[in-house]
Design an enzyme around this catalytic site. Structure first.
Site, PDB file in Angstrom:
ATOM      1  N   LYS A  70       0.833  -1.201   0.000  1.00  0.00           N
ATOM      2  CA  LYS A  70       0.000   0.000   0.000  1.00  0.00           C
ATOM      3  C   LYS A  70       0.870   1.254   0.000  1.00  0.00           C
ATOM      4  O   LYS A  70       1.895   1.316   0.695  1.00  0.00           O
ATOM      5  CB  LYS A  70      -0.914  -0.036   1.227  1.00  0.00           C
ATOM      6  CG  LYS A  70      -1.965   1.059   1.289  1.00  0.00           C
ATOM      7  CD  LYS A  70      -2.852   0.836   2.504  1.00  0.00           C
ATOM      8  CE  LYS A  70      -3.917   1.907   2.669  1.00  0.00           C
ATOM      9  NZ  LYS A  70      -4.781   1.663   3.852  1.00  0.00           N
ATOM     10  N   SER A 150      -9.489   1.626   3.259  1.00  0.00           N
ATOM     11  CA  SER A 150      -8.685   2.402   2.324  1.00  0.00           C
ATOM     12  C   SER A 150      -7.650   1.579   1.561  1.00  0.00           C
ATOM     13  O   SER A 150      -7.014   2.077   0.637  1.00  0.00           O
ATOM     14  CB  SER A 150      -7.976   3.527   3.082  1.00  0.00           C
ATOM     15  OG  SER A 150      -7.067   3.007   4.044  1.00  0.00           O
ATOM     16  N   SER A 174      -9.970  -0.778   7.178  1.00  0.00           N
ATOM     17  CA  SER A 174      -9.284  -0.514   5.910  1.00  0.00           C
ATOM     18  C   SER A 174      -8.619  -1.731   5.288  1.00  0.00           C
ATOM     19  O   SER A 174      -8.249  -1.696   4.116  1.00  0.00           O
ATOM     20  CB  SER A 174      -8.258   0.607   6.088  1.00  0.00           C
ATOM     21  OG  SER A 174      -8.914   1.845   6.247  1.00  0.00           O
TER      22      SER A 174
END
Length: 484
Positions: A70, A150, A174
């Site tokens: 990420k 996210s 997330s």
């Protein structure tokens, strides 16, 4: 709970759980080019590592396994942007300790994944998976439906076969939400099991990185490499004492005599979803589990306390992170970020604002923060998960992770449905595992497993036991719009 937790062994096949098929980095890069950069244009990957970083080195437990990370986790060979144009050139030359551990274990870091900008902590009515750097990530199961966030790009990339696995981060949902809506295993460890150093922060109380994979075995294998104490992150001081081999016993675990606490109110009222959930519970019963119904409703003060904590900790954390960058960024603190976004409003603020940033800038009362922190830990932990485990004498709490994916809508933002109980684990800092339990109209849905602090191995084992007993048929991503 009063009795010791024991997982029966030897009642299922004694071979280890299989890990996902391992392909070469070059194969994954071709797939990224075919369906991320063009074709379905999933927009999951925002950067690919330089060729010299893609060589397979060593013979560690992750040797040759290709991972994506990420884009709020620092890697030495690519910028770390958190999705913001303010950090588009943020090449620190540093590996976050968790990345260094993965490389040491033999993993190949293929690239960086898109995310909800600033991990969805900037403003109201955002669309999960959108960032100014990477655009809108799509859900491979239905390109017009949300990938949640996210850790949107991490989930979408693994679901679409663009990497063996990926690393996401979670403050509240997330990792587990995108895992659920994209048919993956997502594991949020106990806060403090994995280092947060050189990870763009939101909340020092709740932030953690974790694996997003296609099986519980893969998640455990990754956690072995990632977990451990880091002198630069005080929250991890006890991590080494709570780091077993998370893969041990997964291939022969049984659910016999495991007591499963069912958070029935958190299953929601969508009939197709509750049918799936009841089928998952029936699978666990057939595997020997004892299912215990729990009537529970979280205290309504919990959400307000959590938001106060995150506002306060974000301001302090982001100021420290930006101020410590080896190369100055256009913004050196939260006030600078707000000013940058206003100056670049056409690119940054078209779809939604920065109300959360602005509120964080003025959330400075240490007494209010201390009260919110104490209240949150009590309501989510002591009087929440801990109390439920003890009162009902159960080993784990379960609920659907979230609803099926909703349509992407950059104008009105996300349409979250009130399903799931993951916020309890997020706020308490306890482990939370989401495992696929089937689909609703072709849209994946996961089941959550949660337990107490440092119960990571137990949660993974019970999740693996369910995974082996699951009767639902899992489908492959369609790579087209849902309505087609």
């Amino acid at each position: 709970m009063n009795r010791p937790f024991i997982l029966a062994l030897g009642l299922l096949a004694a071979s280890p759980l299989p890990v996902a098929a391992q392909e070469t980095p070059e194969t994954y890069l071709k797939r990224i080019e075919a369906i991320d950069d063009s074709g379905a244009a999933i927009h999951a990957v925002v950067a690919v590592a330089p060729s010299e970083s893609l060589a397979i080195k060593g013979k560690g437990p992750l040797a040759g396994r290709a991972l994506l990370v990420k884009d709020n986790i620092e890697t030495r060979d690519m910028p770390t942007t958190a999705g913001s144009l303010a950090l588009k050139d943020n090449a620190t030359g540093r590996d976050a300790p968790l990345v260094a551990k993965l490389r040491k274990a033999g993993a190949v870091i293929l690239g960086k994944t898109n995310l909800s900008e600033w991990a969805n902590f900037r403003g109201e009515h955002s669309s999960s998976g959108w960032s100014a750097v990477g655009g809108q990530t799509k859900n491979p199961y239905a390109l017009d439906r949300s990938p949640c966030g996210s850790s949107s790009g991490s989930g979408a990339a693994v679901a679409a076969g663009m990497a063996w696995a990926a690393i996401g981060t979670e403050t509240d949902g997330s990792i587990t939400c995108p895992a659920s809506v994209m048919g993956l295993v997502g594991f949020k460890p106990t806060v403090g099991l994995v280092s947060r150093t050189y990870v763009v922060p939101i909340s020092s109380s709740q932030d953690t990185a974790g694996p997003m994979t296609t099986s519980v075995a893969d998640a455990a294998l990754l956690l072995n490499a990632m977990a451990g104490s880091d002198p630069a992150d005080p929250a991890t001081a006890d991590a080494d004492r709570h780091k077993p081999d998370f893969t041990v016993g997964l291939g022969r675990v049984s659910l016999k005599a495991v007591r499963v606490g069912v958070l029935r109110r958190q299953a929601g009222h969508m009939s197709a979803l509750t049918v799936l959930f009841d089928a998952a519970l029936a699978d666990m019963k057939r595997a020997g589990a004892q299912v215990v119904e729990i009537d529970f409703e979280p205290d309504e003060r919990l959400g307000e306390a959590e938001f106060t904590i995150m506002l306060h900790e974000f301001r302090l954390g982001i100021d420290a992170y930006l101020g410590d960058l080896p190369r100055p960024a256009p913004a050196r603190d939260l006030a600078g970020l707000i000013a940058f976004n206003k100056a670049h409003a056409a690119e940054e603020l078209r779809w939604y604002g920065q109300q959360t940033f602005e509120k964080a800038l003025t959330t400075t009362d240490p007494a209010a923060y201390a009260k919110a922190r104490a209240d949150a830990q009590r309501l989510a932990g002591t009087e929440g998960i801990d109390a439920l485990l003890r009162k009902y004498d159960v080993d784990v709490l379960v609920a659907p992770t979230t609803s099926p994916a909703w349509p992407i809508d950059p104008v009105l933002g996300d349409n979250f449905v009130d399903v799931g109980a993951g916020s309890l684990a997020a706020i308490a800092g306890y482990p939370h595992l989401s495992v696929p339990m089937g689909t609703v109209e072709g849209l994946p849905v996961g089941i959550s497993f949660m337990a107490g602090k440092w119960d990571d191995a137990k949660v993974l084992r019970i999740g693996a036991g369910y995974e082996r007993s699951r009767s639902a048929t899992l489908t492959a991503p369609a790579l087209r719009n849902w309505a087609q």
